[in-house]
Design a protein around this motif. Structure first.
Motif, PDB file in Angstrom:
ATOM      1  N   ASN A  34      32.159  49.963  32.531  1.00  0.00           N
ATOM      2  CA  ASN A  34      32.448  48.783  33.343  1.00  0.00           C
ATOM      3  C   ASN A  34      31.205  48.384  34.116  1.00  0.00           C
ATOM      4  N   GLN A  35      31.083  47.077  34.339  1.00  0.00           N
ATOM      5  CA  GLN A  35      29.960  46.572  35.122  1.00  0.00           C
ATOM      6  C   GLN A  35      30.404  45.343  35.893  1.00  0.00           C
ATOM      7  N   LYS A  36      30.101  45.293  37.174  1.00  0.00           N
ATOM      8  CA  LYS A  36      30.340  44.119  37.999  1.00  0.00           C
ATOM      9  C   LYS A  36      29.024  43.348  38.098  1.00  0.00           C
ATOM     10  N   ILE A  37      29.101  42.042  37.824  1.00  0.00           N
ATOM     11  CA  ILE A  37      27.906  41.202  37.811  1.00  0.00           C
ATOM     12  C   ILE A  37      28.129  40.017  38.744  1.00  0.00           C
ATOM     13  N   ASN A  38      27.218  39.818  39.661  1.00  0.00           N
ATOM     14  CA  ASN A  38      27.310  38.722  40.623  1.00  0.00           C
ATOM     15  C   ASN A  38      26.850  37.417  39.980  1.00  0.00           C
ATOM     16  N   ALA A  39      27.728  36.874  39.123  1.00  0.00           N
ATOM     17  CA  ALA A  39      27.434  35.632  38.411  1.00  0.00           C
ATOM     18  C   ALA A  39      28.738  35.082  37.842  1.00  0.00           C
ATOM     19  N   PRO A  40      28.772  33.782  37.560  1.00  0.00           N
ATOM     20  CA  PRO A  40      29.960  33.189  36.959  1.00  0.00           C
ATOM     21  C   PRO A  40      30.239  33.778  35.562  1.00  0.00           C
ATOM     22  N   ILE A  41      31.502  33.820  35.208  1.00  0.00           N
ATOM     23  CA  ILE A  41      31.915  34.424  33.941  1.00  0.00           C
ATOM     24  C   ILE A  41      31.260  33.735  32.741  1.00  0.00           C
ATOM     25  N   ASN A  42      31.110  32.409  32.799  1.00  0.00           N
ATOM     26  CA  ASN A  42      30.508  31.693  31.663  1.00  0.00           C
ATOM     27  C   ASN A  42      29.042  32.080  31.464  1.00  0.00           C
ATOM     28  N   GLN A  43      28.349  32.368  32.546  1.00  0.00           N
ATOM     29  CA  GLN A  43      26.943  32.793  32.446  1.00  0.00           C
ATOM     30  C   GLN A  43      26.848  34.178  31.795  1.00  0.00           C
ATOM     31  N   VAL A  44      27.737  35.077  32.166  1.00  0.00           N
ATOM     32  CA  VAL A  44      27.752  36.417  31.570  1.00  0.00           C
ATOM     33  C   VAL A  44      28.141  36.308  30.099  1.00  0.00           C
ATOM     34  N   TRP A  45      29.157  35.513  29.820  1.00  0.00           N
ATOM     35  CA  TRP A  45      29.614  35.299  28.437  1.00  0.00           C
ATOM     36  C   TRP A  45      28.464  34.802  27.569  1.00  0.00           C
ATOM     37  N   GLU A  46      27.749  33.813  28.063  1.00  0.00           N
ATOM     38  CA  GLU A  46      26.637  33.239  27.309  1.00  0.00           C
ATOM     39  C   GLU A  46      25.569  34.289  26.988  1.00  0.00           C
ATOM     40  N   ASN A  93      36.771  35.246  27.872  1.00  0.00           N
ATOM     41  CA  ASN A  93      37.392  36.491  28.316  1.00  0.00           C
ATOM     42  C   ASN A  93      37.321  37.681  27.377  1.00  0.00           C
ATOM     43  N   ARG A  94      37.104  37.469  26.092  1.00  0.00           N
ATOM     44  CA  ARG A  94      37.194  38.611  25.181  1.00  0.00           C
ATOM     45  C   ARG A  94      36.455  38.333  23.882  1.00  0.00           C
ATOM     46  N   PHE A  95      35.754  39.361  23.389  1.00  0.00           N
ATOM     47  CA  PHE A  95      35.263  39.307  22.014  1.00  0.00           C
ATOM     48  C   PHE A  95      35.287  40.704  21.420  1.00  0.00           C
ATOM     49  N   LYS A 110      35.846  42.808  27.361  1.00  0.00           N
ATOM     50  CA  LYS A 110      36.754  41.971  28.147  1.00  0.00           C
ATOM     51  C   LYS A 110      36.042  41.587  29.432  1.00  0.00           C
ATOM     52  N   LEU A 111      36.148  40.310  29.799  1.00  0.00           N
ATOM     53  CA  LEU A 111      35.542  39.801  31.012  1.00  0.00           C
ATOM     54  C   LEU A 111      36.616  39.174  31.898  1.00  0.00           C
ATOM     55  N   SER A 112      36.470  39.365  33.204  1.00  0.00           N
ATOM     56  CA  SER A 112      37.350  38.710  34.169  1.00  0.00           C
ATOM     57  C   SER A 112      36.502  38.286  35.354  1.00  0.00           C
ATOM     58  N   PHE A 113      37.022  37.302  36.096  1.00  0.00           N
ATOM     59  CA  PHE A 113      36.249  36.743  37.211  1.00  0.00           C
ATOM     60  C   PHE A 113      37.116  36.684  38.459  1.00  0.00           C
ATOM     61  N   GLU A 114      36.565  37.218  39.570  1.00  0.00           N
ATOM     62  CA  GLU A 114      37.289  37.193  40.830  1.00  0.00           C
ATOM     63  C   GLU A 114      36.302  37.242  41.982  1.00  0.00           C
ATOM     64  N   ASN A 115      36.485  36.357  42.943  1.00  0.00           N
ATOM     65  CA  ASN A 115      35.651  36.314  44.160  1.00  0.00           C
ATOM     66  C   ASN A 115      34.149  36.244  43.861  1.00  0.00           C
ATOM     67  N   GLY A 116      33.774  35.458  42.865  1.00  0.00           N
ATOM     68  CA  GLY A 116      32.361  35.271  42.559  1.00  0.00           C
ATOM     69  C   GLY A 116      31.720  36.387  41.757  1.00  0.00           C
ATOM     70  N   VAL A 117      32.532  37.338  41.303  1.00  0.00           N
ATOM     71  CA  VAL A 117      32.005  38.482  40.546  1.00  0.00           C
ATOM     72  C   VAL A 117      32.680  38.550  39.176  1.00  0.00           C
ATOM     73  N   THR A 118      31.866  38.721  38.155  1.00  0.00           N
ATOM     74  CA  THR A 118      32.396  38.924  36.811  1.00  0.00           C
ATOM     75  C   THR A 118      32.463  40.413  36.543  1.00  0.00           C
ATOM     76  N   ASN A 119      33.627  40.856  36.114  1.00  0.00           N
ATOM     77  CA  ASN A 119      33.805  42.260  35.733  1.00  0.00           C
ATOM     78  C   ASN A 119      33.784  42.338  34.208  1.00  0.00           C
ATOM     79  N   VAL A 120      32.915  43.177  33.685  1.00  0.00           N
ATOM     80  CA  VAL A 120      32.794  43.365  32.240  1.00  0.00           C
ATOM     81  C   VAL A 120      33.250  44.775  31.899  1.00  0.00           C
TER      82      VAL A 120
END
Length: 161
Positions: A34-46, A93-95, A110-120
């Motif tokens: 698991n990794q928490k990333i301080n970025a929008p989910i779409n940026q992490v997805w990309e 959200n998923r690949f 799997k990716l989720s987004f909450e409070n400005g943080v993306t969880n991978v």
């Protein structure tokens, strides 16, 4: 001639011992990180799904050859290439990927987004059918450390944008 037969005998014994040991090791190895990333989910997805650009931020990756929208080949800086087939892609959200070639298995993210943080959350399942490859993997490859390093590199890359 006798020395040659002794050398061949030693090689056969070592190979047989490795094969027997490998037969006792599990063929499937699974790791989830698991990794928490301080970025929008779409940026992490990309970053995660733009296969061609991954060598920019993954130190262990020499290049990626995109064959089609559902197939690409990674060429690591060391070792043989790995072929990936995209099995499932649900933006953002998923690949799920199928690995083949030198390594067989699945990669599920799997990716989720909450409070400005993306969880991978990424799960890698590696299957080694060959007992000899199981021994080599056991001795020289730490799947957990590899997965953790991938996530750390992803985090640094995305948060720097």
């Amino acid at each position: 001639m006798k020395a040659l037969l002794i050398i061949i005998g030693i090689i056969l014994v070592v190979f047989l011992a490795g094969w027997l040991w490998g037969s006792t090791l599990p063929a499937t190895h699974k790791v989830t990180v698991n990794q928490k990333i301080n970025a929008p989910i779409n940026q992490v997805w990309e970053a995660m799904t733009d296969w061609k650009k991954q060598p920019r931020w993954r130190a262990e990756l020499k290049s990626v050859d995109v064959i089609s929208e559902t197939k690409f080949i990674e060429l690591p800086s060391y070792g043989p290439e790995i072929i990936f087939d995209v099995l499932d892609l649900k933006k953002p959200n998923r690949f799920e990927l199928q690995m083949s070639g030198s390594i067989e298995g699945r990669y599920i993210t799997k990716l989720s987004f909450e409070n400005g943080v993306t969880n991978v959350t990424a799960t890698e399942i590696v299957i080694q059918k060959s007992p000899i490859k199981r021994v080599i993997t056991y001795l020289f490859f730490d799947l957990n450390a590899f997965a953790q390093e991938y996530m750390q590199q992803l985090k640094i890359y995305v948060e720097a944008k």
